[in-house]
Design a protein around this motif. Structure first.
Motif, short mmCIF file in Angstrom:
data_model
loop_
_atom_site.label_atom_id
_atom_site.label_comp_id
_atom_site.label_asym_id
_atom_site.label_seq_id
_atom_site.Cartn_x
_atom_site.Cartn_y
_atom_site.Cartn_z
N LEU A 138 -8.70 -11.07 -25.52
CA LEU A 138 -7.33 -11.13 -25.01
C LEU A 138 -6.39 -10.32 -25.90
O LEU A 138 -5.52 -9.61 -25.40
N GLU A 139 -6.57 -10.43 -27.21
CA GLU A 139 -5.72 -9.68 -28.13
C GLU A 139 -5.88 -8.18 -27.92
O GLU A 139 -4.90 -7.43 -27.89
N ARG A 140 -7.11 -7.72 -27.77
CA ARG A 140 -7.36 -6.29 -27.58
C ARG A 140 -6.88 -5.83 -26.21
O ARG A 140 -6.46 -4.67 -26.05
N LEU A 141 -6.92 -6.70 -25.22
CA LEU A 141 -6.38 -6.34 -23.91
C LEU A 141 -4.87 -6.14 -24.01
O LEU A 141 -4.31 -5.21 -23.40
N LEU A 142 -4.19 -6.98 -24.77
CA LEU A 142 -2.75 -6.81 -24.99
C LEU A 142 -2.47 -5.47 -25.68
O LEU A 142 -1.49 -4.79 -25.36
N ASP A 143 -3.32 -5.09 -26.64
CA ASP A 143 -3.17 -3.79 -27.29
C ASP A 143 -3.35 -2.66 -26.29
O ASP A 143 -2.64 -1.65 -26.32
N PHE A 144 -4.34 -2.83 -25.41
CA PHE A 144 -4.62 -1.81 -24.39
C PHE A 144 -3.43 -1.65 -23.45
O PHE A 144 -3.01 -0.52 -23.15
N LEU A 145 -2.87 -2.77 -23.00
CA LEU A 145 -1.69 -2.70 -22.15
C LEU A 145 -0.51 -2.08 -22.89
O LEU A 145 0.27 -1.31 -22.32
N SER A 234 0.29 -21.06 -20.00
CA SER A 234 1.73 -21.19 -20.20
C SER A 234 2.44 -19.85 -20.01
O SER A 234 2.22 -18.92 -20.79
N PRO A 235 3.31 -19.72 -18.99
CA PRO A 235 4.07 -18.48 -18.82
C PRO A 235 4.96 -18.16 -20.03
O PRO A 235 5.12 -17.00 -20.39
N VAL A 236 5.50 -19.20 -20.65
CA VAL A 236 6.36 -18.99 -21.82
C VAL A 236 5.55 -18.38 -22.96
O VAL A 236 5.99 -17.42 -23.62
N GLN A 237 4.37 -18.93 -23.20
CA GLN A 237 3.52 -18.41 -24.26
C GLN A 237 3.05 -16.99 -23.93
O GLN A 237 2.92 -16.14 -24.83
N ALA A 238 2.78 -16.73 -22.66
CA ALA A 238 2.37 -15.39 -22.25
C ALA A 238 3.48 -14.38 -22.53
O ALA A 238 3.22 -13.25 -23.00
N LEU A 241 3.56 -13.62 -26.17
CA LEU A 241 2.50 -12.67 -26.55
C LEU A 241 2.91 -11.24 -26.22
O LEU A 241 2.65 -10.32 -27.00
N LEU A 242 3.57 -11.06 -25.08
CA LEU A 242 4.04 -9.71 -24.72
C LEU A 242 5.10 -9.23 -25.72
O LEU A 242 5.10 -8.05 -26.12
N GLY A 243 6.00 -10.13 -26.11
CA GLY A 243 7.01 -9.77 -27.10
C GLY A 243 6.39 -9.42 -28.44
O GLY A 243 6.80 -8.44 -29.11
#
Length: 361
Positions: A138-145, A234-238, A241-243
């Motif tokens: 999940l962390e690497r997917l966030l980096d990819f995005l 959790s949408p808030v937590q998501a 993570l984006l921030g």
């Protein structure tokens, strides 16, 4: 696994060759030089690159080191948030484990550090390897995005880059497909969390054709993987993570700006940097990230130098300054991450062999 490691080393050798040499077979065919000289025609003016290093500015260099270290704290914080539903871990622990992953990447091929830190997290928190690996994915997917977002912003701020080179045009052409793939992967991960029960039942049915001794461990692995994605409920937590992911990218941009200044690439010497400072940095970051993403030799040697030198050259910087930046930036990053990783080994009471034991857990 060994043949994959050979592929990684061959990829690094190829890009290192392209970084160091500029083959010109036309000169050989014309009879003006030997085949060896044509193939190994140096691309780098070493005396000029040496001058780039000798005249490097200390203050921006120290600033880049500090920002790089601080960015690792942000990465550790983000990983701690992802892991929170599995186990209540401290940010300091995740900071050290993140650094250990980068240390492993610097000494192991094919970015095996990602698997190593997942193994360490699973052992320390007793959450299981599959769940820990899911948090890394999940962390690497966030980096990819984040990388895709950076590329799109760079093209918006500097549209002339769209016709910069064949390599870049091919990369841009792949962007929609990469975005689609990332979206599908993210949707699958969310579905695995939101529809956990039906998804597990589906997996059990699909694996039901296999013998029980094989199917049952695979089902438990999928269940553990789904547990590692609980944060997506959790949408808030998501959004957090984006921030955090955006903050990571900002940190990289600041470190790049400081490293460019350290080797003398400023708005006065680079027109593209003067006209669109953010766009230029976003562009360099995109190609630099691409160089790190390739599963190459330890430390991404070769791939990072090639893509970072190409990116800075495309901004109109002379080749010696671009090559000096590529060498200096990679060296500084490698040293900082390696030192932080060694500190993590000491603080967590681990040995180097502990990383090796978890690389294929």
């Amino acid at each position: 696994m060994k043949h994959k490691q050979w592929i990684a080393f061959l990829l690094s050798a190829l890009f290192l060759y392209l970084f160091l040499f500029a083959p010109d077979l036309a000169v050989w065919r014309s009879g003006d030089t030997s085949l060896f000289a044509a193939i190994f025609h140096s691309r780098i003016n070493w005396p000029e690159v040496g001058q780039v290093f000798l005249h490097a500015r200390l203050l921006p260099l120290l600033g880049a080191i500090a920002v790089t270290a601080l960015n690792m704290v942000v990465r550790g914080w983000r990983w701690q948030c992802i892991t929170r539903p599995l186990a209540p871990v401290r940010v300091s622990l995740m900071f050290h484990l993140t650094n250990l992953g980068y240390l492993a990447n610097n000494v192991l091929p094919m970015r095996l550090g990602e698997v190593a830190r997942a193994g360490l997290l699973g052992r320390i928190t007793r959450s299981g390897f599959s769940s820990a690996l899911a948090t890394v994915v999940l962390e690497r997917l966030l980096d990819f995005l984040g990388t895709l977002g950076v590329l799109l912003l760079a093209l918006l701020l500097m549209p002339e880059l769209q016709t910069g080179s064949k390599t870049l045009e091919q990369l841009i052409a792949l962007t929609p497909w990469l975005g689609l793939i990332a979206g599908l992967i993210l949707a699958a991960l969310v579905a695995m969390v939101v529809l956990r029960g039906p998804m597990i039942v589906l997996v059990e049915k699909v694996l039901g054709v296999l013998p029980a001794r094989i199917a049952q461990p695979l089902v438990r692995m999928v269940e553990g993987f789904a547990n590692g994605l609980t944060i997506l409920r959790s949408p808030v937590q998501a959004l957090l993570l984006l921030g955090q992911s955006a903050l990571v990218q900002v940190g990289y941009l600041c470190a790049l700006r400081l490293m460019l200044a350290a080797v003398g690439v400023t708005q006065q010497s680079c027109q593209a940097l003067a006209e669109s400072p953010v766009g230029a940095l976003l562009f360099v970051l995109t190609l630099l990230t691409f160089g790190y993403a390739i599963p190459a030799a330890p430390g991404a040697i070769g791939t990072v130098q090639y893509f970072s030198a190409m990116a800075v050259s495309m901004l109109g910087v002379n080749s010696s300054a671009a090559q000096g930046f590529a060498l200096a930036n990679h060296l500084v990053t490698w040293v900082v991450l390696t030192v932080l990783g060694l500190i993590g080994l000491f603080r967590l009471g681990l040995r180097p062999m502990d990383l090796m034991q978890h690389k294929e857990s």
